[in-house]
Design a protein around this motif. Structure first.
Motif, PDB file in Angstrom:
ATOM      1  N   ASN A  96       0.851  -1.179   0.000  1.00 45.39           N
ATOM      2  CA  ASN A  96       0.000   0.000   0.000  1.00 45.39           C
ATOM      3  C   ASN A  96       0.893   1.237   0.000  1.00 45.39           C
ATOM      4  O   ASN A  96       1.679   1.435   0.925  1.00 45.39           O
ATOM      5  N   THR A 119      -3.934   2.067   8.786  1.00 45.24           N
ATOM      6  CA  THR A 119      -3.874   1.795   7.364  1.00 45.24           C
ATOM      7  C   THR A 119      -3.259   0.429   7.157  1.00 45.24           C
ATOM      8  O   THR A 119      -2.277   0.074   7.793  1.00 45.24           O
ATOM      9  N   ILE A 123      -2.739  -3.916  -0.315  1.00 43.84           N
ATOM     10  CA  ILE A 123      -3.965  -3.562  -1.022  1.00 43.84           C
ATOM     11  C   ILE A 123      -4.167  -4.516  -2.191  1.00 43.84           C
ATOM     12  O   ILE A 123      -3.268  -5.262  -2.571  1.00 43.84           O
ATOM     13  N   CYS A 124      -5.364  -4.465  -2.777  1.00 40.11           N
ATOM     14  CA  CYS A 124      -5.650  -5.207  -4.002  1.00 40.11           C
ATOM     15  C   CYS A 124      -5.062  -4.418  -5.166  1.00 40.11           C
ATOM     16  O   CYS A 124      -5.315  -3.218  -5.292  1.00 40.11           O
ATOM     17  N   MET A 128      -7.643  -1.494  -5.629  1.00 35.62           N
ATOM     18  CA  MET A 128      -6.975  -0.617  -4.677  1.00 35.62           C
ATOM     19  C   MET A 128      -7.651  -0.606  -3.303  1.00 35.62           C
ATOM     20  O   MET A 128      -7.484   0.325  -2.528  1.00 35.62           O
ATOM     21  N   LYS A 129      -8.410  -1.643  -2.978  1.00 30.77           N
ATOM     22  CA  LYS A 129      -9.029  -1.757  -1.658  1.00 30.77           C
ATOM     23  C   LYS A 129      -7.990  -2.264  -0.670  1.00 30.77           C
ATOM     24  O   LYS A 129      -7.177  -3.112  -1.003  1.00 30.77           O
ATOM     25  N   GLU A 130      -8.066  -1.726   0.548  1.00 30.88           N
ATOM     26  CA  GLU A 130      -7.117  -2.128   1.573  1.00 30.88           C
ATOM     27  C   GLU A 130      -7.471  -3.514   2.117  1.00 30.88           C
ATOM     28  O   GLU A 130      -8.628  -3.840   2.292  1.00 30.88           O
ATOM     29  N   SER A 148      -8.944  -8.626  -4.158  1.00 29.56           N
ATOM     30  CA  SER A 148     -10.231  -8.540  -3.479  1.00 29.56           C
ATOM     31  C   SER A 148     -11.199  -9.441  -4.238  1.00 29.56           C
ATOM     32  O   SER A 148     -11.099  -9.614  -5.454  1.00 29.56           O
TER      33      SER A 148
END
Length: 174
Positions: A96, A119, A123-124, A128-130, A148
């Motif tokens: 990330n 945080t 991430i994906c 871009m999802k955490e 994800s």
């Protein structure tokens, strides 16, 4: 029970009720699963491995367990299904860019610290999802790349999403 100068008992003193089960905070459970090794209980650090049940481990912790089954007291309860390195998959995770090691190191020292939502380190690469437990993540057993679940459903095909158009695999893909 009266006229003797004593006290009058209340209902709560006469009727015994079942004790309510203690409810654990789901945020603490989520942080424990996504930020800490299931075996050693230490913060997850690369290289990270996963078993088929979806538990995340520090790869060095799982190696220690395989070499010495008594290295971790509750190892036989946590990962008895892991009998060799073939039972785990090394994960290829995407870092990330907004992760700040110095800010999050203090928050990650204990499982119960929920003062600020930290945080996620990973991430994906598609959505871009955490990877923090709010979204479901899956990994491909063939290469270990992590995405994800939503991104994997939206993109047609069963190939790894990090493969570019030219047929060259992106970083980390075997």
């Amino acid at each position: 029970m009266g006229n003797d100068g004593g006290s009058i008992p209340k209902r709560i003193e006469l009727v015994k009720e079942k004790k309510k089960a203690a409810v654990q905070n789901p945020d603490i459970e989520r942080r424990a699963v996504w930020f800490f090794c299931a075996l050693s209980k230490n913060p997850l650090t690369a290289p990270i491995a996963a078993c088929r049940l979806g538990k995340l481990y520090n790869q060095d912790s799982i190696l220690e367990y395989l070499l010495d089954k008594t290295a971790y007291g509750d190892g036989d309860k946590i990962c008895a299904h892991v009998t060799s390195m073939k039972d785990i998959t090394k994960l290829n995770l995407t870092e990330n860019p907004s992760f700040d090691e110095s800010r999050d190191s203090n928050e990650r020292s204990t499982v119960g610290s929920l003062e600020q939502e930290s945080t996620s380190r990973y991430i994906c690469p598609v959505s871009m999802k955490e990877m923090n437990g709010k979204h479901r993540f899956v990994y491909l057993e063939t290469c270990g790349c992590v995405f994800s679940e939503q991104a994997l459903k939206e993109v047609p095909g069963s190939d790894c999403l990090t493969v570019s158009n030219g047929g060259m695999r992106d970083k980390g893909c075997r």
